[in-house]
Design a protein around this motif. Structure first.
Motif, mmCIF file in Angstrom:
data_model
loop_
_atom_site.group_PDB
_atom_site.id
_atom_site.type_symbol
_atom_site.label_atom_id
_atom_site.label_comp_id
_atom_site.label_asym_id
_atom_site.label_seq_id
_atom_site.Cartn_x
_atom_site.Cartn_y
_atom_site.Cartn_z
ATOM 1 N N VAL A 130 0.886 -1.164 0.000
ATOM 2 C CA VAL A 130 0.000 0.000 0.000
ATOM 3 C C VAL A 130 0.920 1.210 0.000
ATOM 4 N N GLY A 131 0.930 1.941 -1.102
ATOM 5 C CA GLY A 131 1.881 3.035 -1.223
ATOM 6 C C GLY A 131 3.300 2.485 -1.170
ATOM 7 N N ASP A 132 4.119 3.065 -0.294
ATOM 8 C CA ASP A 132 5.492 2.574 -0.151
ATOM 9 C C ASP A 132 5.642 1.615 1.031
ATOM 10 N N LEU A 133 4.491 1.150 1.563
ATOM 11 C CA LEU A 133 4.482 0.175 2.659
ATOM 12 C C LEU A 133 4.366 -1.220 2.068
ATOM 13 N N SER A 134 5.248 -2.102 2.483
ATOM 14 C CA SER A 134 5.292 -3.450 1.927
ATOM 15 C C SER A 134 5.328 -4.483 3.042
ATOM 16 N N MET A 135 4.570 -5.582 2.868
ATOM 17 C CA MET A 135 4.529 -6.657 3.853
ATOM 18 C C MET A 135 4.702 -7.993 3.144
ATOM 19 N N ASP A 136 5.704 -8.750 3.565
ATOM 20 C CA ASP A 136 5.902 -10.114 3.085
ATOM 21 C C ASP A 136 5.239 -11.040 4.093
ATOM 22 N N SER A 153 4.171 -9.495 17.252
ATOM 23 C CA SER A 153 3.253 -10.389 16.541
ATOM 24 C C SER A 153 1.858 -9.791 16.455
ATOM 25 N N LYS A 154 1.405 -9.126 17.497
ATOM 26 C CA LYS A 154 0.058 -8.542 17.473
ATOM 27 C C LYS A 154 0.013 -7.314 16.566
ATOM 28 N N GLU A 155 1.077 -6.518 16.571
ATOM 29 C CA GLU A 155 1.136 -5.371 15.655
ATOM 30 C C GLU A 155 1.131 -5.852 14.204
ATOM 31 N N PHE A 156 1.866 -6.933 13.934
ATOM 32 C CA PHE A 156 1.891 -7.485 12.580
ATOM 33 C C PHE A 156 0.501 -7.961 12.170
ATOM 34 N N ALA A 157 -0.179 -8.670 13.072
ATOM 35 C CA ALA A 157 -1.517 -9.182 12.763
ATOM 36 C C ALA A 157 -2.488 -8.042 12.467
ATOM 37 N N LEU A 158 -2.403 -6.972 13.246
ATOM 38 C CA LEU A 158 -3.278 -5.817 13.030
ATOM 39 C C LEU A 158 -2.966 -5.143 11.702
ATOM 40 N N LEU A 159 -1.679 -4.935 11.424
ATOM 41 C CA LEU A 159 -1.308 -4.291 10.168
ATOM 42 C C LEU A 159 -1.707 -5.166 8.975
ATOM 43 N N GLU A 160 -1.523 -6.471 9.092
ATOM 44 C CA GLU A 160 -1.902 -7.381 8.014
ATOM 45 C C GLU A 160 -3.394 -7.269 7.721
ATOM 46 N N TYR A 161 -4.200 -7.211 8.773
ATOM 47 C CA TYR A 161 -5.652 -7.092 8.600
ATOM 48 C C TYR A 161 -6.010 -5.771 7.922
ATOM 49 N N LEU A 162 -5.359 -4.696 8.340
ATOM 50 C CA LEU A 162 -5.610 -3.391 7.724
ATOM 51 C C LEU A 162 -5.189 -3.385 6.253
ATOM 52 N N MET A 163 -4.050 -4.006 5.949
ATOM 53 C CA MET A 163 -3.556 -4.002 4.570
ATOM 54 C C MET A 163 -4.401 -4.885 3.662
ATOM 55 N N HIS A 164 -4.855 -6.025 4.173
ATOM 56 C CA HIS A 164 -5.746 -6.867 3.385
ATOM 57 C C HIS A 164 -7.046 -6.135 3.059
ATOM 58 N N ASN A 165 -7.422 -5.199 3.934
ATOM 59 C CA ASN A 165 -8.665 -4.447 3.747
ATOM 60 C C ASN A 165 -8.367 -2.989 3.412
ATOM 61 N N SER A 166 -7.283 -2.759 2.692
ATOM 62 C CA SER A 166 -6.887 -1.400 2.324
ATOM 63 C C SER A 166 -8.047 -0.638 1.674
ATOM 64 N N GLY A 167 -8.295 0.560 2.183
ATOM 65 C CA GLY A 167 -9.369 1.386 1.654
ATOM 66 C C GLY A 167 -10.725 1.137 2.281
ATOM 67 N N VAL A 168 -10.815 0.114 3.133
ATOM 68 C CA VAL A 168 -12.078 -0.228 3.799
ATOM 69 C C VAL A 168 -12.032 0.276 5.248
ATOM 70 N N VAL A 169 -13.051 0.990 5.648
ATOM 71 C CA VAL A 169 -13.123 1.468 7.033
ATOM 72 C C VAL A 169 -13.541 0.307 7.933
ATOM 73 N N LEU A 170 -12.717 0.015 8.941
ATOM 74 C CA LEU A 170 -12.972 -1.091 9.860
ATOM 75 C C LEU A 170 -13.312 -0.543 11.234
ATOM 76 N N SER A 171 -14.434 -0.979 11.779
ATOM 77 C CA SER A 171 -14.832 -0.519 13.115
ATOM 78 C C SER A 171 -13.918 -1.113 14.170
ATOM 79 N N ARG A 172 -13.875 -0.475 15.330
ATOM 80 C CA ARG A 172 -13.079 -1.000 16.441
ATOM 81 C C ARG A 172 -13.538 -2.411 16.808
ATOM 82 N N GLU A 173 -14.855 -2.619 16.805
ATOM 83 C CA GLU A 173 -15.404 -3.928 17.162
ATOM 84 C C GLU A 173 -14.957 -4.998 16.171
#
Length: 232
Positions: A130-136, A153-173
C-alpha cells in the motif's frame, strides 16, 4: 486473523494454540464438535481447523454446518485417517485441505497461510503493498520506503488485517473480533492502543500518512487523499 481450532487431544490442542498465537493469530479453541458448531453460530473466523474424530459431533458434521449456513470459511481437516475415501468425503463436503497426524507445525502454518491468502484473494508467497508500505506475509518482514520496520506479533496481525482491507473502514469492534480471542482480558481501548503503536512505527516522521481515523466509524489504511492532507 482469527482461527477456530476444534481438537479433542488436549495436549495437541494446547501446542497448536501456543504456536499459532506466537505467529500472531488470534485463536479460539474447543475440544468438542458440538461446541464448535455453537461457537461458529455467532462468531466469524478467517479459518477453521477441525479434527475429524471428536466427541459431540465429528468434523464432517461441523463442516456440514458451516457449508449449510452458506459460509465459505476455509476449513482444514486434521486427521489420523489417510485413506482416499476419507479424503474424498471431506473434500466433497467442502473441506479446503487435509493434514495427516502426526504433522510438523511448519507445514500446518504454511497450509494456513495458503488458506487465508486464498480468502483475501492474494496468491501464495505474496507481498502486499500500500503506497510505499510493503509486507511479506511469509517472512513477516515489513518495510516502508525500503526501511525495515520491526513489529510485535500482534502489531503485525493488526497491520496485516488493515492491509488486506486497504481502503475499507474497519470498526473497532470488527478489528477486535479479528485480532483478539475470547480469552483476552485487557482494556476496552486495546484497538486504539495498538493503532497508536502502529502509527508511531509506520507514519511518524513521514509526510504521507497511511493509517487514518474515520470519526465515529473506525480506522482505515490507505494512501493519503487531499482531504486527509487537509486534516493533518
Amino acid at each position: 486473523m482469527r482461527i477456530l481450532l476444534a481438537e479433542d487431544e488436549r495436549d495437541l490442542n494446547a501446542i497448536i494454540v501456543k504456536k499459532l498465537t506466537e505467529e500472531g493469530y488470534s485463536v479460539d479453541a474447543c475440544y468438542d464438535g458440538r461446541d464448535a458448531i455453537d461457537i461458529l453460530s455467532y462468531t466469524e473466523y478467517d479459518a477453521v481447523i477441525l479434527d475429524i474424530m471428536m466427541p459431540g459431533a465429528d468434523g464432517y458434521t461441523v463442516l456440514r454446518h458451516i457449508r449449510g449456513a452458506g459460509k465459505t470459511t476455509p476449513v482444514l481437516f486434521l486427521t489420523a485417517r489417510d485413506s482416499i475415501p476419507d479424503r474424498v468425503r471431506g473434500l466433497d463436503l467442502g473441506a479446503n485441505d487435509y493434514l495427516v497426524k502426526p504433522f510438523s507445525f511448519d507445514e500446518l502454518s504454511a497450509r494456513i497461510r495458503v488458506l487465508t491468502r486464498t480468502t483475501y484473494g492474494v496468491s501464495a508467497g505474496s507481498v502486499i503493498t500500500v503506497g510505499d508500505l510493503s509486507m511479506d506475509c511469509a517472512s513477516h518482514k515489513v518495510t516502508r520506503g525500503g526501511e525495515e520496520i520491526v513489529l510485535s506479533s500482534k502489531e503485525f496481525a493488526l497491520l496485516e488485517y488493515l492491509m488486506h482491507n486497504s481502503g475499507v473502514v474497519l470498526s473497532r469492534e470488527k478489528i477486535e473480533n479479528h485480532i483478539w480471542n475470547f480469552d483476552y482480558e485487557g482494556g476496552t481501548n486495546v484497538v486504539d492502543v495498538y493503532i497508536s503503536y502502529l502509527r508511531r512505527k509506520i507514519d511518524d516522521g513521514r509526510d504521507v500518512k497511511l493509517i487514518h481515523t474515520v470519526r465515529g466509524r473506525g480506522y482505515v489504511l490507505r494512501e493519503s487523499t487531499r482531504r486527509d492532507a487537509e486534516k493533518q
